[in-house]
Design a protein around this motif. Structure first.
Motif, mmCIF file in Angstrom:
data_model
loop_
_atom_site.group_PDB
_atom_site.id
_atom_site.type_symbol
_atom_site.label_atom_id
_atom_site.label_comp_id
_atom_site.label_asym_id
_atom_site.label_seq_id
_atom_site.Cartn_x
_atom_site.Cartn_y
_atom_site.Cartn_z
ATOM 1 N N UNK B 47 0.096 6.676 16.263
ATOM 2 C CA UNK B 47 1.492 6.684 16.711
ATOM 3 C C UNK B 47 1.753 7.426 18.022
ATOM 4 N N UNK B 48 0.875 8.398 18.356
ATOM 5 C CA UNK B 48 1.148 9.146 19.597
ATOM 6 C C UNK B 48 -0.153 9.314 20.375
ATOM 7 N N UNK B 49 -0.124 10.198 21.355
ATOM 8 C CA UNK B 49 -1.344 10.389 22.143
ATOM 9 C C UNK B 49 -2.304 11.349 21.460
ATOM 10 N N UNK B 50 -1.877 11.973 20.360
ATOM 11 C CA UNK B 50 -2.785 12.885 19.648
ATOM 12 C C UNK B 50 -3.803 12.075 18.852
ATOM 13 N N UNK B 51 -4.857 12.757 18.423
ATOM 14 C CA UNK B 51 -5.874 12.076 17.632
ATOM 15 C C UNK B 51 -5.456 12.024 16.170
ATOM 16 N N UNK B 52 -4.196 11.658 15.962
ATOM 17 C CA UNK B 52 -3.698 11.565 14.590
ATOM 18 C C UNK B 52 -3.481 10.090 14.285
ATOM 19 N N UNK B 53 -3.812 9.714 13.065
ATOM 20 C CA UNK B 53 -3.775 8.303 12.706
ATOM 21 C C UNK B 53 -3.100 8.105 11.369
ATOM 22 N N UNK B 54 -2.554 6.901 11.174
ATOM 23 C CA UNK B 54 -2.112 6.527 9.834
ATOM 24 C C UNK B 54 -2.849 5.251 9.463
ATOM 25 N N UNK B 55 -3.095 5.093 8.170
ATOM 26 C CA UNK B 55 -3.788 3.911 7.679
ATOM 27 C C UNK B 55 -2.952 3.396 6.523
ATOM 28 N N UNK B 56 -2.446 2.200 6.697
ATOM 29 C CA UNK B 56 -1.586 1.627 5.666
ATOM 30 C C UNK B 56 -2.381 0.593 4.882
ATOM 31 N N UNK B 57 -2.546 0.866 3.595
ATOM 32 C CA UNK B 57 -3.270 -0.049 2.712
ATOM 33 C C UNK B 57 -2.314 -0.418 1.592
ATOM 34 N N UNK B 58 -1.971 -1.666 1.502
ATOM 35 C CA UNK B 58 -1.029 -2.081 0.455
ATOM 36 C C UNK B 58 0.278 -1.341 0.640
ATOM 37 N N UNK B 59 0.699 -0.649 -0.400
ATOM 38 C CA UNK B 59 1.957 0.089 -0.325
ATOM 39 C C UNK B 59 1.776 1.557 0.004
ATOM 40 N N UNK B 60 0.585 1.961 0.402
ATOM 41 C CA UNK B 60 0.349 3.368 0.684
ATOM 42 C C UNK B 60 0.060 3.608 2.150
ATOM 43 N N UNK B 61 0.593 4.731 2.625
ATOM 44 C CA UNK B 61 0.298 5.132 3.993
ATOM 45 C C UNK B 61 -0.447 6.457 3.955
ATOM 46 N N UNK B 62 -1.622 6.470 4.569
ATOM 47 C CA UNK B 62 -2.429 7.691 4.609
ATOM 48 C C UNK B 62 -2.336 8.297 5.999
ATOM 49 N N UNK B 63 -2.426 9.638 6.050
ATOM 50 C CA UNK B 63 -2.435 10.303 7.361
ATOM 51 C C UNK B 63 -3.756 11.009 7.556
ATOM 52 N N UNK B 64 -4.273 10.898 8.757
ATOM 53 C CA UNK B 64 -5.559 11.536 9.012
ATOM 54 C C UNK B 64 -5.779 11.742 10.493
ATOM 55 N N UNK B 65 -7.019 12.105 10.830
ATOM 56 C CA UNK B 65 -7.330 12.338 12.245
ATOM 57 C C UNK B 65 -8.767 11.947 12.553
ATOM 58 N N UNK B 66 -9.016 11.771 13.841
ATOM 59 C CA UNK B 66 -10.374 11.454 14.279
ATOM 60 C C UNK B 66 -11.086 12.774 14.501
ATOM 61 N N UNK B 67 -12.215 12.958 13.838
ATOM 62 C CA UNK B 67 -12.953 14.210 13.960
ATOM 63 C C UNK B 67 -14.417 13.928 14.301
ATOM 64 N N UNK B 68 -15.006 14.789 15.134
ATOM 65 C CA UNK B 68 -16.438 14.622 15.374
ATOM 66 C C UNK B 68 -17.215 15.078 14.136
ATOM 67 N N UNK B 69 -18.347 14.458 13.856
ATOM 68 C CA UNK B 69 -19.180 14.875 12.730
ATOM 69 C C UNK B 69 -19.895 16.158 13.102
ATOM 70 N N UNK B 70 -20.088 17.048 12.100
ATOM 71 C CA UNK B 70 -20.829 18.294 12.366
ATOM 72 C C UNK B 70 -22.235 17.961 12.869
#
Lengths: 201, 140
Positions: B47-70
């Motif tokens: 939704x914005x320029x931040x590395x924040x994301x939403x993932x909508x599956x069916x009737x659910x919306x999840x919030x998350x972010x893009x992260x580098x793997x350790x």
């Protein structure tokens, strides 16, 4: 790459622009793909792997061990209750044809159940001792073979490749183990002498 | 036995795969379960320029972010190596197994918050009149 990447779209996922959205679908070849696995690796070990200096060693009844040229790692599978959707990269040849005509739909090829982790372990060299003790070298045997022209019994005799197949250790650690046992390569086979055996006790 | 780990790609050109990770499982309606291929799972939004994301599956919306793997993950594929020196009547099961590095993963989009239910929100992506979307989120 073959079919798996014909509709991947990893880049589209990782480079998603601000204020935009993208549909994610199951890949045309979505499935269990048991032949695909994920291995967690330290950044510093990456060059070794990418330059083909790594192998898995062990017998089927042993835990697998990953060997770099000089180090040995136990391989452990760590499962997860999360759903890890794997999105392959796009096939570069396909994307150059379609270019901006069709939007890429990132596709999930497989849902991973976990990853493999590496734990540094000491090389398993006890077996080396046991193997070489099966048929210790005796100069008297050699003379019998020459005089009577008896076919040499090759049981309990191991060449370098045989040891690599059976011992869970890296090449360098295996060589160090052979030195520690005062083993010598005779006619291509690694042997320890009868007297060396006493040193082992 | 010894299984070689091979990599045909150079260090800087190992194809990069992506991981979208969420808690729980995604389920398809029974009528779709045998033909998941090409079925849409959901919509990934930034939704914005931040590395924040939403993932909508069916009737659910999840919030998350893009992260580098350790630590990076390598994608390995098990292969039977073809050995031209093997004779025709040698046991096919004895052909060597190889592991080939076919990709690397350095980042993932991780969703670890509780999903937001969207029951009352109209679904613009649904074109036909369906009561339940084909793919929904299941958190056991």
């Amino acid at each position: 790459m073959e079919h798996e990447s014909c509709r991947g779209g990893a880049k589209a996922v990782l480079n998603l622009q601000s204020n935009s959205s993208i549909s994610i679908a199951y890949h045309p070849h979505f499935g269990p793909h048991d032949d695909l696995m994920l291995l967690e690796i330290d950044e510093k070990l990456l060059p070794g792997i990418l330059h083909n200096r790594v192998s898995l060693r062990g017998q089927s009844d042993e835990e697998a061990v990953l060997c770099m040229p000089s180090k040995t790692y136990a391989v452990k599978f760590v499962g997860t209750s999360n759903s890890m959707f794997l999105v392959p990269p796009s096939d570069p040849s396909e994307s150059s044809e379609t270019a901006s005509d069709e939007p890429v739909v990132p596709s999930v090829l497989k849902v991973a159940l976990g990853i493999m982790e590496l734990v540094e372990v000491a090389p398993k060299l006890d077996k080396l001792k046991l193997l070489l003790m099966e048929n210790p070298y005796r100069p008297e045997d050699e003379m019998d073979v020459e005089e009577l022209e008896i076919e040499k019994d090759k049981t309990g005799l191991f060449q370098w490749e045989d040891l690599v197949d059976r011992i869970q250790a890296s090449d360098e650690e295996l060589r160090a183990g052979l030195r520690a046992l005062s083993a010598v390569e005779i006619d291509g086979y690694w042997r320890i002498g009868m007297r060396s055996i006493w040193i082992l006790f | 036995m010894q299984i070689q780990v091979k990599c045909g790609c150079r260090e800087d050109s190992c194809p990069e795969w992506a991981i979208v990770e969420l808690q729980g499982a995604v389920e398809a309606q029974p009528s779709f379960r045998d033909r998941l291929q090409n079925l849409e799972i959901g919509c990934l939004c930034r939704p914005s320029s931040e590395e924040k994301y939403t993932f909508t599956v069916g009737y659910h919306e999840l919030s998350g972010s893009k992260v580098p793997l350790k630590k990076p993950l390598l994608v390995l594929k098990k292969k039977r190596a073809f050995d031209p020196e093997e004779s025709i009547d040698s046991d096919p099961n004895s052909s060597r197994m190889e592991l080939e590095v076919i990709g690397i993963i350095r980042q993932r989009i991780l969703f670890k918050t509780r999903p937001k239910a969207l029951i009352s929100k109209p679904q613009p992506t649904i074109k036909e009149k369906k009561v339940t979307p084909p793919v929904t989120l299941f958190q056991g």
